[in-house]
Design a protein around this motif. Structure first.
Motif, PDB file in Angstrom:
ATOM      1  N   ILE A 277       0.856  -1.190   0.000  1.00  0.00           N
ATOM      2  CA  ILE A 277       0.000   0.000   0.000  1.00  0.00           C
ATOM      3  C   ILE A 277       0.889   1.235   0.000  1.00  0.00           C
ATOM      4  O   ILE A 277       1.694   1.430   0.915  1.00  0.00           O
ATOM      5  N   SER A 278       0.776   2.051  -1.035  1.00  0.00           N
ATOM      6  CA  SER A 278       1.499   3.322  -1.100  1.00  0.00           C
ATOM      7  C   SER A 278       0.519   4.444  -0.770  1.00  0.00           C
ATOM      8  O   SER A 278      -0.564   4.515  -1.351  1.00  0.00           O
ATOM      9  N   VAL A 279       0.879   5.307   0.153  1.00  0.00           N
ATOM     10  CA  VAL A 279      -0.009   6.366   0.623  1.00  0.00           C
ATOM     11  C   VAL A 279       0.561   7.723   0.242  1.00  0.00           C
ATOM     12  O   VAL A 279       1.726   8.016   0.508  1.00  0.00           O
ATOM     13  N   LEU A 280      -0.254   8.526  -0.402  1.00  0.00           N
ATOM     14  CA  LEU A 280       0.090   9.916  -0.712  1.00  0.00           C
ATOM     15  C   LEU A 280      -1.027  10.788  -0.158  1.00  0.00           C
ATOM     16  O   LEU A 280      -2.191  10.369  -0.117  1.00  0.00           O
TER      17      LEU A 280
ATOM     18  N   ALA B 212      -2.894  16.880 -10.030  1.00  0.00           N
ATOM     19  CA  ALA B 212      -1.514  16.687 -10.487  1.00  0.00           C
ATOM     20  C   ALA B 212      -1.079  15.236 -10.296  1.00  0.00           C
ATOM     21  O   ALA B 212      -0.440  14.650 -11.170  1.00  0.00           O
ATOM     22  N   LEU B 213      -1.422  14.639  -9.154  1.00  0.00           N
ATOM     23  CA  LEU B 213      -1.069  13.240  -8.900  1.00  0.00           C
ATOM     24  C   LEU B 213      -1.743  12.308  -9.891  1.00  0.00           C
ATOM     25  O   LEU B 213      -1.123  11.395 -10.444  1.00  0.00           O
ATOM     26  N   LEU B 214      -3.044  12.525 -10.123  1.00  0.00           N
ATOM     27  CA  LEU B 214      -3.767  11.677 -11.067  1.00  0.00           C
ATOM     28  C   LEU B 214      -3.200  11.817 -12.476  1.00  0.00           C
ATOM     29  O   LEU B 214      -3.051  10.825 -13.204  1.00  0.00           O
ATOM     30  N   ASP B 215      -2.859  13.046 -12.851  1.00  0.00           N
ATOM     31  CA  ASP B 215      -2.323  13.269 -14.194  1.00  0.00           C
ATOM     32  C   ASP B 215      -0.955  12.634 -14.347  1.00  0.00           C
ATOM     33  O   ASP B 215      -0.643  12.040 -15.382  1.00  0.00           O
TER      34      ASP B 215
END
Length: 366
Positions: free
Chosen positions: A190-193, A203-206
């Motif tokens: 699991i990576s958490v941002l 920006a993260l989704l793009d």
């Protein structure tokens, strides 16, 4: 569409020249269409070219390739059905009643939403879905916009599942020595941002979409920030199996304002489009949302108890609300999720009992 998506079908020199001239494939097609309208002498295959156009491309090959990518070939219903049977995976969240409502669990290629009031269980279900997916050895990307991600709670869910499997004979016997190994195995997947604003979320989704499109899988998508380099990031080689945004309304509601001005609405639609585009890459996307008042007429209109099925398999409850409440973010957001479950506290039972009601208000399957 980004130019690097056409790297395998266009010459690199032409691709580089086009990318330096036009910000996107769409802008190139629009520009060429205008040129053709003004200069009818532009022809495919090396005919007469306008001087400015010849500096950008040799003939209409780039246009035909780009147009074909933007408008993919038709598929029959049978082909789509076979594709679903072969490629789409179900990710059970580990709650039998919710999995039943969803037709077996979260689906890759589908954007699913939990909507509910405070303490209705939205975050708990997000954590449960993350724990169950990570327990299967699949990677989860968890975008925590509210600071509510709790690794100890994820581990509790994973332990409960492992103990249940041990009791039923579906897994090895449980002992406390397995706890550390389970924690390492589950939490490393699991990576958490933690994007705190709408701009950071977009920006993260793009960046995730761009990294997957560009095939930067060998090192995992570069999402930026120190947390992106955590152990288990290598599992992002082909993208996460589950993408969780908890909560989408926490950041997107701030850009709408009282009158849902144009810029805020555009950003809201962009977020929905990006989430669905990511889902198309064989990712199950799960978001949580708050609820707002549906008006005094909601209860009289039928609440969440049934209702006729309308367009796109949407239950009447999605419009009139469940128990006087409906998902936040307005009408622009309402059609974005493919599937939606609205959660509410069961007023017929004491609140401390933990009893919750789950109403399926949108589904293309049921």
């Amino acid at each position: 569409m980004r130019w690097n998506e056409l790297g395998s079908v266009l010459p690199q020199a032409a691709l580089h020249q086009l990318a330096n001239t036009f910000p996107s494939v769409e802008s190139f097609l629009v520009s060429r269409s205008k040129l053709q309208g003004v200069h009818g002498s532009i022809q495919a295959g090396g005919g007469t070219h306008h001087a400015d156009a010849s500096a950008l491309y040799d003939d209409a090959a780039a246009e035909s390739v780009a147009a074909a990518c933007l408008a993919p070939a038709w598929r029959t219903g049978l082909q789509l059905q076979l594709l679903l049977q072969r490629d789409v995976k179900l990710l059970p969240i580990g709650c039998l009643s919710i999995d039943h409502l969803l037709g077996g669990g979260l689906r890759q290629g589908t954007l699913t939403e939990w909507a509910g009031e405070t303490a209705s269980g939205k975050t708990q279900l997000c954590l449960l879905a993350a724990a169950n997916t990570a327990s299967m050895g699949l990677h989860v990307l968890y975008l925590d916009t509210t600071g509510s991600f709790a690794p100890e709670r994820v581990l509790q869910f994973a332990e409960a599942s492992a103990k249940a499997d041990a009791c039923t004979g579906n897994g090895p016997a449980w002992d406390e020595a397995r706890r550390d190994d389970l924690a390492k195995r589950v939490l490393s997947h699991i990576s958490v941002l933690r994007p705190a604003t709408a701009a950071a979320l977009l920006a993260l989704l793009d960046r995730l979409a761009a990294a997957l499109d560009a095939g930067q899988g060998q090192q995992g998508p570069d999402l930026g920030g120190a947390q992106a380099a955590a152990p288990g990031q290598a599992a992002l080689m082909t993208g996460p199996s589950l993408l969780v945004v908890d909560s989408v309304s926490a950041v997107l509601s701030t850009i709408l304002g009282n009158n849902q001005h144009t810029q805020g609405t555009a950003l809201l639609m962009a977020a929905g489009r990006l989430l669905k585009q990511l889902a198309e890459r064989n990712i199950a996307v799960l978001v949580s949302n708050h609820v707002t008042s549906a008006g005094t007429s909601s209860r009289a209109a039928g609440g969440g108890e049934g209702g006729g099925m309308g367009d796109r398999g949407v239950n009447a409850a999605v419009t009139v609300g469940v128990a006087g409440l409906r998902p936040a973010l307005g009408e622009q957001w309402r059609p974005q999720p493919h599937m939606r479950i609205q959660l509410s506290i069961d007023e017929a039972h004491p609140q401390l009992s933990g009893m919750r009601l789950a109403t399926l208000t949108a589904s293309p399957l049921q």
